[in-house]
Design a protein around this motif. Structure first.
Motif, PDB file in Angstrom:
ATOM      1  N   GLY A  39     -15.306 -32.069  -5.221  1.00  0.00           N
ATOM      2  CA  GLY A  39     -14.789 -32.351  -3.883  1.00  0.00           C
ATOM      3  C   GLY A  39     -15.899 -32.478  -2.857  1.00  0.00           C
ATOM      4  O   GLY A  39     -15.880 -33.373  -2.010  1.00  0.00           O
ATOM      5  N   ALA A  40     -16.889 -31.603  -2.928  1.00  0.00           N
ATOM      6  CA  ALA A  40     -18.013 -31.649  -1.986  1.00  0.00           C
ATOM      7  C   ALA A  40     -18.837 -32.916  -2.172  1.00  0.00           C
ATOM      8  O   ALA A  40     -19.232 -33.556  -1.191  1.00  0.00           O
ATOM      9  CB  ALA A  40     -18.902 -30.418  -2.162  1.00  0.00           C
ATOM     10  N   VAL A  41     -19.075 -33.304  -3.417  1.00  0.00           N
ATOM     11  CA  VAL A  41     -19.829 -34.535  -3.696  1.00  0.00           C
ATOM     12  C   VAL A  41     -19.058 -35.743  -3.188  1.00  0.00           C
ATOM     13  O   VAL A  41     -19.617 -36.621  -2.519  1.00  0.00           O
ATOM     14  CB  VAL A  41     -20.135 -34.667  -5.205  1.00  0.00           C
ATOM     15  N   PHE A  42     -17.769 -35.783  -3.472  1.00  0.00           N
ATOM     16  CA  PHE A  42     -16.951 -36.914  -3.038  1.00  0.00           C
ATOM     17  C   PHE A  42     -16.923 -37.002  -1.513  1.00  0.00           C
ATOM     18  O   PHE A  42     -17.069 -38.081  -0.938  1.00  0.00           O
ATOM     19  CB  PHE A  42     -15.535 -36.788  -3.595  1.00  0.00           C
ATOM     20  N   LEU A  43     -16.766 -35.848  -0.854  1.00  0.00           N
ATOM     21  CA  LEU A  43     -16.745 -35.826   0.612  1.00  0.00           C
ATOM     22  C   LEU A  43     -18.060 -36.323   1.195  1.00  0.00           C
ATOM     23  O   LEU A  43     -18.067 -37.086   2.165  1.00  0.00           O
ATOM     24  CB  LEU A  43     -16.441 -34.415   1.113  1.00  0.00           C
ATOM     25  N   SER A  44     -19.177 -35.929   0.595  1.00  0.00           N
ATOM     26  CA  SER A  44     -20.471 -36.353   1.129  1.00  0.00           C
ATOM     27  C   SER A  44     -20.755 -37.823   0.860  1.00  0.00           C
ATOM     28  O   SER A  44     -21.389 -38.491   1.672  1.00  0.00           O
ATOM     29  CB  SER A  44     -21.601 -35.492   0.568  1.00  0.00           C
ATOM     30  N   ARG A  45     -20.276 -38.340  -0.245  1.00  0.00           N
ATOM     31  CA  ARG A  45     -20.557 -39.741  -0.602  1.00  0.00           C
ATOM     32  C   ARG A  45     -19.542 -40.734  -0.039  1.00  0.00           C
ATOM     33  O   ARG A  45     -19.886 -41.884   0.212  1.00  0.00           O
ATOM     34  CB  ARG A  45     -20.609 -39.896  -2.126  1.00  0.00           C
ATOM     35  N   TYR A  46     -18.300 -40.309   0.109  1.00  0.00           N
ATOM     36  CA  TYR A  46     -17.232 -41.221   0.534  1.00  0.00           C
ATOM     37  C   TYR A  46     -16.369 -40.610   1.640  1.00  0.00           C
ATOM     38  O   TYR A  46     -15.151 -40.508   1.505  1.00  0.00           O
ATOM     39  CB  TYR A  46     -16.346 -41.592  -0.664  1.00  0.00           C
ATOM     40  N   PRO A  47     -16.963 -40.210   2.752  1.00  0.00           N
ATOM     41  CA  PRO A  47     -16.183 -39.516   3.792  1.00  0.00           C
ATOM     42  C   PRO A  47     -15.033 -40.358   4.350  1.00  0.00           C
ATOM     43  O   PRO A  47     -13.990 -39.805   4.702  1.00  0.00           O
ATOM     44  CB  PRO A  47     -17.216 -39.192   4.864  1.00  0.00           C
ATOM     45  N   ALA A  48     -15.192 -41.660   4.428  1.00  0.00           N
ATOM     46  CA  ALA A  48     -14.135 -42.509   4.989  1.00  0.00           C
ATOM     47  C   ALA A  48     -12.867 -42.480   4.138  1.00  0.00           C
ATOM     48  O   ALA A  48     -11.761 -42.616   4.669  1.00  0.00           O
ATOM     49  CB  ALA A  48     -14.635 -43.942   5.130  1.00  0.00           C
ATOM     50  N   LEU A  97      -4.940 -28.223  -5.734  1.00  0.00           N
ATOM     51  CA  LEU A  97      -5.267 -28.654  -4.381  1.00  0.00           C
ATOM     52  C   LEU A  97      -6.732 -28.366  -4.099  1.00  0.00           C
ATOM     53  O   LEU A  97      -7.204 -27.243  -4.316  1.00  0.00           O
ATOM     54  CB  LEU A  97      -4.382 -27.901  -3.378  1.00  0.00           C
ATOM     55  N   ILE A  98      -7.448 -29.377  -3.652  1.00  0.00           N
ATOM     56  CA  ILE A  98      -8.824 -29.240  -3.194  1.00  0.00           C
ATOM     57  C   ILE A  98      -8.800 -29.575  -1.703  1.00  0.00           C
ATOM     58  O   ILE A  98      -8.280 -30.619  -1.309  1.00  0.00           O
ATOM     59  CB  ILE A  98      -9.781 -30.224  -3.914  1.00  0.00           C
ATOM     60  N   ALA A  99      -9.334 -28.684  -0.886  1.00  0.00           N
ATOM     61  CA  ALA A  99      -9.326 -28.915   0.562  1.00  0.00           C
ATOM     62  C   ALA A  99     -10.687 -28.573   1.149  1.00  0.00           C
ATOM     63  O   ALA A  99     -11.351 -27.631   0.704  1.00  0.00           O
ATOM     64  CB  ALA A  99      -8.242 -28.075   1.233  1.00  0.00           C
ATOM     65  N   ALA A 100     -11.082 -29.350   2.140  1.00  0.00           N
ATOM     66  CA  ALA A 100     -12.349 -29.128   2.843  1.00  0.00           C
ATOM     67  C   ALA A 100     -12.039 -28.757   4.284  1.00  0.00           C
ATOM     68  O   ALA A 100     -11.184 -29.378   4.925  1.00  0.00           O
ATOM     69  CB  ALA A 100     -13.209 -30.386   2.795  1.00  0.00           C
ATOM     70  N   PHE A 101     -12.763 -27.743   4.764  1.00  0.00           N
ATOM     71  CA  PHE A 101     -12.578 -27.264   6.126  1.00  0.00           C
ATOM     72  C   PHE A 101     -13.923 -27.157   6.822  1.00  0.00           C
ATOM     73  O   PHE A 101     -14.924 -26.806   6.202  1.00  0.00           O
ATOM     74  CB  PHE A 101     -11.910 -25.877   6.134  1.00  0.00           C
ATOM     75  N   ASP A 102     -13.933 -27.426   8.119  1.00  0.00           N
ATOM     76  CA  ASP A 102     -15.120 -27.223   8.941  1.00  0.00           C
ATOM     77  C   ASP A 102     -14.929 -25.901   9.676  1.00  0.00           C
ATOM     78  O   ASP A 102     -14.134 -25.813  10.609  1.00  0.00           O
ATOM     79  CB  ASP A 102     -15.288 -28.365   9.935  1.00  0.00           C
ATOM     80  N   LEU A 103     -15.646 -24.883   9.227  1.00  0.00           N
ATOM     81  CA  LEU A 103     -15.564 -23.569   9.860  1.00  0.00           C
ATOM     82  C   LEU A 103     -16.806 -23.279  10.695  1.00  0.00           C
ATOM     83  O   LEU A 103     -17.130 -22.131  10.967  1.00  0.00           O
ATOM     84  CB  LEU A 103     -15.375 -22.481   8.793  1.00  0.00           C
ATOM     85  N   ASN A 104     -17.487 -24.353  11.086  1.00  0.00           N
ATOM     86  CA  ASN A 104     -18.669 -24.259  11.949  1.00  0.00           C
ATOM     87  C   ASN A 104     -19.776 -23.390  11.361  1.00  0.00           C
ATOM     88  O   ASN A 104     -20.377 -22.571  12.056  1.00  0.00           O
ATOM     89  CB  ASN A 104     -18.274 -23.757  13.346  1.00  0.00           C
ATOM     90  N   VAL A 105     -20.055 -23.580  10.082  1.00  0.00           N
ATOM     91  CA  VAL A 105     -21.157 -22.865   9.431  1.00  0.00           C
ATOM     92  C   VAL A 105     -22.255 -23.829   8.993  1.00  0.00           C
ATOM     93  O   VAL A 105     -23.128 -23.471   8.226  1.00  0.00           O
ATOM     94  CB  VAL A 105     -20.670 -22.021   8.225  1.00  0.00           C
ATOM     95  N   GLY A 106     -22.179 -25.064   9.469  1.00  0.00           N
ATOM     96  CA  GLY A 106     -23.218 -26.039   9.159  1.00  0.00           C
ATOM     97  C   GLY A 106     -22.942 -26.900   7.951  1.00  0.00           C
ATOM     98  O   GLY A 106     -23.720 -27.786   7.626  1.00  0.00           O
ATOM     99  N   ARG A 107     -21.849 -26.620   7.276  1.00  0.00           N
ATOM    100  CA  ARG A 107     -21.437 -27.422   6.128  1.00  0.00           C
ATOM    101  C   ARG A 107     -19.966 -27.140   5.866  1.00  0.00           C
ATOM    102  O   ARG A 107     -19.449 -26.092   6.243  1.00  0.00           O
ATOM    103  CB  ARG A 107     -22.261 -27.094   4.897  1.00  0.00           C
ATOM    104  N   PRO A 108     -19.291 -28.068   5.209  1.00  0.00           N
ATOM    105  CA  PRO A 108     -17.871 -27.827   4.926  1.00  0.00           C
ATOM    106  C   PRO A 108     -17.684 -26.678   3.928  1.00  0.00           C
ATOM    107  O   PRO A 108     -18.549 -26.424   3.093  1.00  0.00           O
ATOM    108  CB  PRO A 108     -17.379 -29.133   4.304  1.00  0.00           C
ATOM    109  N   ILE A 109     -16.565 -26.023   4.034  1.00  0.00           N
ATOM    110  CA  ILE A 109     -16.118 -25.039   3.054  1.00  0.00           C
ATOM    111  C   ILE A 109     -15.111 -25.775   2.166  1.00  0.00           C
ATOM    112  O   ILE A 109     -14.169 -26.386   2.672  1.00  0.00           O
ATOM    113  CB  ILE A 109     -15.420 -23.838   3.738  1.00  0.00           C
TER     114      ILE A 109
END
Length: 138
Positions: A39-48, A97-109
C-alpha cells in the motif's frame, strides 16, 4: 512490479486480481506487513489513483460511456487524515482493508486489516488508527 522485488516475503498472487480461484484456492496470500508495504509503495508511486477512494461516488468516463459507483470505503470517510483506502472481500479471505492516513508525522501511516468480516474491517481500522494516534502522542 513483482512481490519479491518489493521484499514481500509472505505474499503470493495466484492471479492478477487476487479474487478466489475456486472454492478452495484463494487468489492471493499475504501478511498484513506485506500489504502495508505494498500500500505504501502504491501510494508513493501512483498517488492520483488513490484520490478517488475518499470520494462518496466515482464516475469513470471513456468516450460516450460513463460508469458511476459508490465508494466501498465510505465508512472510513469521516476519519481524520484519510488519504486513501482499498477494500477487498472474498469468501476465502474475508474482509480486508488497507488504509493510509496523514497523522502529521512526516509520512503516511498505513493500516492493514486482513481476514476480518465485511463490516468488521472498518471497525478494526478505527481501532488500529486510535492506537496509532495514542502511540504518536505519548
Amino acid at each position: 512490479m513483482q512481490a519479491s522485488k518489493l521484499g514481500l516475503t509472505k505474499t503470493y498472487f495466484n492471479n492478477p486480481t487476487g479474487l478466489d480461484v475456486d472454492l478452495e484456492t484463494a487468489g492471493a496470500y499475504g501478511s498484513a506487513r506485506d500489504m502495508a508495504v505494498l500500500g505504501a509503495v502504491f501510494l508513493s508511486r501512483y498517488p492520483a489513483l488513490f484520490e478517488s477512494t475518499t470520494a462518496p461516488t466515482v464516475t469513470i468516463t471513456k468516450g460516450a460511456r460513463s460508469l458511476t459507483a459508490d465508494s466501498t470505503s465510505a465508512p472510513l470517510h469521516y476519519l481524520p487524515g484519510l488519504i486513501a483506502a482499498k477494500t477487498g472481500y472474498t469468501d476465502l479471505a474475508g474482509g480486508n482493508l488497507i488504509a493510509a492516513f496523514d497523522l502529521n508525522v512526516g509520512r503516511p501511516i498505513i493500516i492493514a486489516v486482513l481476514g476480518s468480516t465485511e463490516d468488521g474491517r472498518f471497525t478494526d481500522v478505527e481501532t488500529l488508527l486510535a492506537a496509532a494516534q495514542k502511540a504518536l502522542t505519548h
